[in-house]
Scaffold this active site. Structure first.
Site: not given
Ligand SMILES: NC(=O)C1=CN([C@@H]2O[C@H](COP(=O)(O)OP(=O)(O)OC[C@H]3O[C@@H](n4cnc5c(N)ncnc54)[C@H](OP(=O)(O)O)[C@@H]3O)[C@@H](O)[C@H]2O)C=CC1
Ligand SMILES: CC(=O)N[C@@H](CCC(=O)OP(=O)(O)O)C(=O)O
Length: 342
Positions: A146
């Site tokens: 992000c």
């Molecule tokens: N949040 C953001 O703004 C951004 C996130 N991302 C990326 O997206 C991905 C998910 O992030 P985010 O949604 O924020 O994280 P969350 O913690 O909100 O969600 C994680 C998800 O992954 C599942 N999970 C956790 N552990 C495992 C595992 N060992 N095997 C399979 N599934 C698993 C969880 O399932 P359950 O809840 O059922 O345990 C949940 O559905 C990450 O790689 C993050 O870096 C990228 C850009 C921005």
């Molecule tokens: C507020 C906050 O904690 N933000 C996350 C960025 C999440 C994200 O975009 O990143 P990835 O997909 O690389 O995890 C951080 O700084 O780690």
């Protein structure tokens, strides 16, 4: 005919946002949804805003349940995507919202993520020079982080036009959803509300090499980036304040002209009229990016500021936009530039 898309990590923030967007996509039918600790739960208990999917039960995240889809979105923690992706056939479009396939240099990956590098996939930031061509027809997409989305869009026009020296300084504020949904002590309401705080200071944040990768490609030389992220008391949004030394001869007019040229045909990037400044509230829930640029003549620096919604353009919106390009759909299909205000 609609494509069938599965979402792995559907209980998390990124997976939930992908589903919110896919529900509004006219060419997508939503297939299997998976979770980890929440497998067996109904989605309605975890993502109550996704009413049409409330009765869907989350499956375990295995390659077997994800097989048989045209598109698989992976919204899993870092390091979990490769094992799943390698068992999905070459005809399946795999869109990884995690970090596993974003970096080109294995040494960068190992330094910042501390595990073996899984590989490099076409990068899902179409607005970068050559970005769309890399995605057309691709079956694998690495969705950017992000912060790198916000920072790369703010600064690449200055580098692509040869206006900025090869050093950038970035301070960016993110909403708490950027850290995911899993409970963490520093994200307790009592820690976050009414306060802003830095983290990852001094070059330690794992998004730094991704920004360097993007800006160096635009500049044609290695750009250093000093990046300081901060946590802001809001659920969504990133405001990235970026600056770089201006090269000899840069003027406010030449800078403005470079940004106007870079974004003239971009459906999602809005270069604001002079005198207006990006704000996270303006892009809440939208795939839009607001950008403004100014020349600080006294300091000899270019100042570029962007605002995105970290979950939309910063993750799931960027993922859907890139999917559209890969599948040959109109790039804007299912995506909105309309925010929610106030
Ligand atoms: N949040 C953001 O703004 C951004 C996130 N991302 C990326 O997206 C991905 C998910 O992030 P985010 O949604 O924020 O994280 P969350 O913690 O909100 O969600 C994680 C998800 O992954 C599942 N999970 C956790 N552990 C495992 C595992 N060992 N095997 C399979 N599934 C698993 C969880 O399932 P359950 O809840 O059922 O345990 C949940 O559905 C990450 O790689 C993050 O870096 C990228 C850009 C921005
Ligand atoms: C507020 C906050 O904690 N933000 C996350 C960025 C999440 C994200 O975009 O990143 P990835 O997909 O690389 O995890 C951080 O700084 O780690």
């Amino acid at each position: 005919m609609a494509v069938r898309a599965a979402v792995a990590g559907a209980s998390g923030y990124a997976g939930g946002e992908a589903l919110r967007l896919l529900l509004a996509h006219p060419e997508v039918e939503i297939g299997v949804l998976t979770g980890n600790s929440n497998a067996g739960q109904k989605l309605g208990a975890l993502q109550p805003h996704l009413l049409p999917l409330a009765d869907r039960v989350l499956a375990e995240t295995t390659p077997e349940v994800l097989a048989g889809h045209d598109v698989v979105f992976l919204a899993l923690p870092h390091g979990q995507s490769a094992a799943v992706a390698e068992q999905l056939g070459p005809d399946v479009l795999v869109v990884d919202m995690g970090a596993d396939f974003r970096l080109k240099d294995p040494a960068d990956w190992e330094k910042f993520y501390g595990s073996p590098h899984a590989g490099t996939w076409p990068y899902g930031l179409p607005e970068l020079p050559g970005g769309r061509a890399a995605l057309e027809g691709s079956k694998r997409i690495a969705v950017p982080g992000c912060y790198p989305t916000a920072v790369s869009l703010a600064l690449f026009p200055a580098y692509a036009a040869g206006l900025a020296e090869a050093e950038a300084v970035v301070v960016a504020a993110s909403g708490t959803s950027g850290a995911g949904k899993a409970p963490k002590p520093h994200l307790l309401g009592s820690e976050v509300m009414g306060s802003m705080s830095p983290y990852g200071v001094g070059g330690g944040h794992r998004h730094t090499p991704e920004m360097i990768q993007n800006l160096s490609a635009a500049a044609g030389e290695r750009v250093t980036v000093s990046f300081t992220p901060t946590l802001a008391p809001m659920p969504r949004g990133i405001l990235a304040t970026c600056s770089a030394s201006a090269k000899e001869g840069v003027t406010a007019e030449s800078l403005r002209a470079a940004y106007e040229k870079a974004f003239a045909d971009e459906p999602f990037v809005h270069l604001l009229p002079e005198g207006q400044w990006p704000a996270t509230a303006s892009v809440h829930g939208s795939n839009a990016v607001q950008v403004q640029v100014a020349y600080d003549e006294a300091a000899g620096r270019i100042i570029a500021i962007s605002a995105i919604d970290n979950l939309t353009k910063g993750t799931a919106g960027g993922a859907v936009q890139s999917m559209n390009i890969a599948l040959g759909f109109p790039e804007e299909l299912g995506l909105s530039t309309i925010g929610v205000a106030p």
